[in-house]
Design a protein around this motif. Structure first.
Motif, PDB file in Angstrom:
ATOM      1  N   THR A 255     -17.904  38.199  36.856  1.00  0.00           N
ATOM      2  CA  THR A 255     -16.459  38.414  36.844  1.00  0.00           C
ATOM      3  C   THR A 255     -15.789  37.634  37.969  1.00  0.00           C
ATOM      4  O   THR A 255     -16.440  37.252  38.948  1.00  0.00           O
ATOM      5  CB  THR A 255     -16.124  39.908  36.997  1.00  0.00           C
ATOM      6  OG1 THR A 255     -16.704  40.399  38.219  1.00  0.00           O
ATOM      7  CG2 THR A 255     -16.687  40.710  35.825  1.00  0.00           C
ATOM      8  N   VAL A 256     -14.496  37.423  37.822  1.00  0.00           N
ATOM      9  CA  VAL A 256     -13.725  36.672  38.818  1.00  0.00           C
ATOM     10  C   VAL A 256     -13.249  37.631  39.906  1.00  0.00           C
ATOM     11  O   VAL A 256     -12.532  38.599  39.614  1.00  0.00           O
ATOM     12  CB  VAL A 256     -12.507  35.980  38.164  1.00  0.00           C
ATOM     13  CG1 VAL A 256     -11.676  35.269  39.227  1.00  0.00           C
ATOM     14  CG2 VAL A 256     -12.963  35.001  37.093  1.00  0.00           C
ATOM     15  N   PRO A 257     -13.621  37.416  41.165  1.00  0.00           N
ATOM     16  CA  PRO A 257     -13.166  38.295  42.242  1.00  0.00           C
ATOM     17  C   PRO A 257     -11.685  38.066  42.539  1.00  0.00           C
ATOM     18  O   PRO A 257     -11.190  36.938  42.445  1.00  0.00           O
ATOM     19  CB  PRO A 257     -14.038  37.874  43.434  1.00  0.00           C
ATOM     20  CG  PRO A 257     -14.371  36.437  43.154  1.00  0.00           C
ATOM     21  CD  PRO A 257     -14.489  36.329  41.654  1.00  0.00           C
ATOM     22  N   VAL A 258     -10.998  39.141  42.874  1.00  0.00           N
ATOM     23  CA  VAL A 258      -9.579  39.034  43.212  1.00  0.00           C
ATOM     24  C   VAL A 258      -9.456  38.860  44.719  1.00  0.00           C
ATOM     25  O   VAL A 258      -9.446  39.830  45.491  1.00  0.00           O
ATOM     26  CB  VAL A 258      -8.797  40.272  42.732  1.00  0.00           C
ATOM     27  CG1 VAL A 258      -7.308  40.125  43.067  1.00  0.00           C
ATOM     28  CG2 VAL A 258      -8.985  40.483  41.240  1.00  0.00           C
ATOM     29  N   THR A 259      -9.411  37.611  45.153  1.00  0.00           N
ATOM     30  CA  THR A 259      -9.273  37.280  46.574  1.00  0.00           C
ATOM     31  C   THR A 259      -8.177  36.241  46.726  1.00  0.00           C
ATOM     32  O   THR A 259      -7.729  35.641  45.741  1.00  0.00           O
ATOM     33  CB  THR A 259     -10.585  36.710  47.148  1.00  0.00           C
ATOM     34  OG1 THR A 259     -10.870  35.459  46.486  1.00  0.00           O
ATOM     35  CG2 THR A 259     -11.748  37.670  46.908  1.00  0.00           C
ATOM     36  N   ALA A 260      -7.756  36.013  47.943  1.00  0.00           N
ATOM     37  CA  ALA A 260      -6.724  35.009  48.196  1.00  0.00           C
ATOM     38  C   ALA A 260      -7.203  33.628  47.756  1.00  0.00           C
ATOM     39  O   ALA A 260      -6.439  32.849  47.171  1.00  0.00           O
ATOM     40  CB  ALA A 260      -6.348  34.995  49.676  1.00  0.00           C
ATOM     41  N   ALA A 261      -8.481  33.332  48.018  1.00  0.00           N
ATOM     42  CA  ALA A 261      -9.025  32.016  47.659  1.00  0.00           C
ATOM     43  C   ALA A 261      -9.079  31.834  46.144  1.00  0.00           C
ATOM     44  O   ALA A 261      -8.719  30.763  45.634  1.00  0.00           O
ATOM     45  CB  ALA A 261     -10.416  31.848  48.253  1.00  0.00           C
ATOM     46  N   SER A 262      -9.521  32.870  45.423  1.00  0.00           N
ATOM     47  CA  SER A 262      -9.619  32.739  43.970  1.00  0.00           C
ATOM     48  C   SER A 262      -8.235  32.634  43.329  1.00  0.00           C
ATOM     49  O   SER A 262      -8.025  31.837  42.414  1.00  0.00           O
ATOM     50  CB  SER A 262     -10.389  33.918  43.380  1.00  0.00           C
ATOM     51  OG  SER A 262      -9.696  35.137  43.576  1.00  0.00           O
TER      52      SER A 262
END
Length: 309
Positions: free
Chosen positions: A221-228
């Protein structure tokens, strides 16, 4: 910035088309850098899926009011949109993102530089369109410049290159993008550029969706971070909307054989971005490579004649 400038009223101007193609190369250079940087953070299909979710969200409020007037053209060309979506939206980006997990940046850049040659090959095979001696000189010069930059001015670097399955993925991506660019000759006359992009993005996303669901089921899954979020924002707005419309308009104006040469600007921009943002040092081989690429593009596009006319 209004994307209306990428519409029909300007695409007949070669110099403007060259600026659009240059803009595409600049934005996609950033896309390659980002996709390599987040390869360990964002799953490849997830990055691709959410990239086009963002692009479609940006396009929707602009395109929906235009659909009524454009519908007759869309309906008459329904069969071509899945083809463009498969080659330009799904396959090219998916193969590149997958390749970034298993190949080096040097190998990817080398193989990706085959795109202009593949475009010439396809136009020769399918449309019987030849290449002038002047254009071949330009192609070879710019390709030589790419090799100088990638190999850091040392031909012996070739002996240390090893190739992997990822390189075959990049070659597949290059083939897909060459096919997409050549097929732009079938762009429906009179179709709004943003409506065209919306249609092919929607078709491409339909191909991507089952792959994305499979990736999620397998736990990626795609992590919800500032970078992503920043990465997906960049590839969704700039690399998917702005660069695609600019490329499509430029190729429609000057043709795939000439326009394809601007792919060779990507190592130039990658070098400049590295110097500006990664504090890398500009070397002599960088300058020589950039010079050869620029001179090659001038030869291939006959830019000097255009400036005099």
């Amino acid at each position: 910035m209004s994307l209306i400038i990428f519409g029909k009223s300007h695409v007949h101007r070669p110099l403007f088309a060259y600026l659009l193609l240059t803009l595409s190369a600049l934005i996609w250079s950033g896309n390659f850098v980002i996709s390599r940087a987040v390869a360990s953070l964002i799953p490849p299909v997830g990055l691709l899926f959410w990239r086009w979710v963002v692009a479609l969200a940006v396009l929707c409020p602009i395109v929906l009011p235009r659909l009524k007037n454009q519908w007759p053209l869309i309906r008459a060309n329904l069969k071509i949109f899945p083809l463009f979506g498969l080659f330009g939206v799904t396959l090219f980006n998916l193969l590149i993102y997958l390749a970034m997990h298993t190949t080096t940046a040097i190998n990817a850049a080398l193989v990706n530089s085959a795109i202009p040659i593949l475009i010439i090959l396809f136009t020769r095979i399918f449309f019987r369109k030849g290449v002038s001696a002047r254009q071949w000189v330009g192609i070879l010069l710019s390709l030589g410049g790419v090799c100088i930059i990638i190999l850091r001015g040392n031909p012996a670097t070739i002996a240390h290159l090893t190739f992997s399955a990822g390189d075959l993925l990049v070659l597949g991506a290059a083939t897909s993008w060459a096919a997409y660019s050549v097929c732009l000759r079938y762009y429906p006359e009179g179709l709004d550029p943003l409506v065209f992009l919306f249609c092919i993005a929607l078709c491409g996303q339909l191909f991507i969706l089952p792959l994305y669901l499979l990736e999620v089921i397998n736990g990626a899954t795609v992590p919800v971070t500032a970078a992503s979020l920043a990465s997906i924002g960049y590839v969704g707005v700039l690399a998917s909307v702005v660069a695609f419309v600019a490329w499509n308009s430029g190729i429609r104006s000057v043709g795939a054989q000439v326009g394809g040469q601007f792919i060779h600007l990507m190592p130039v921009f990658s070098t400049i971005l590295a110097v500006l943002f990664l504090k890398e040092h500009l070397q002599g081989y960088h300058l020589l490579g950039i010079l050869l690429i620029v001179v090659g593009i001038i030869f291939a596009t006959d830019l000097l004649r255009l400036r005099k006319s």
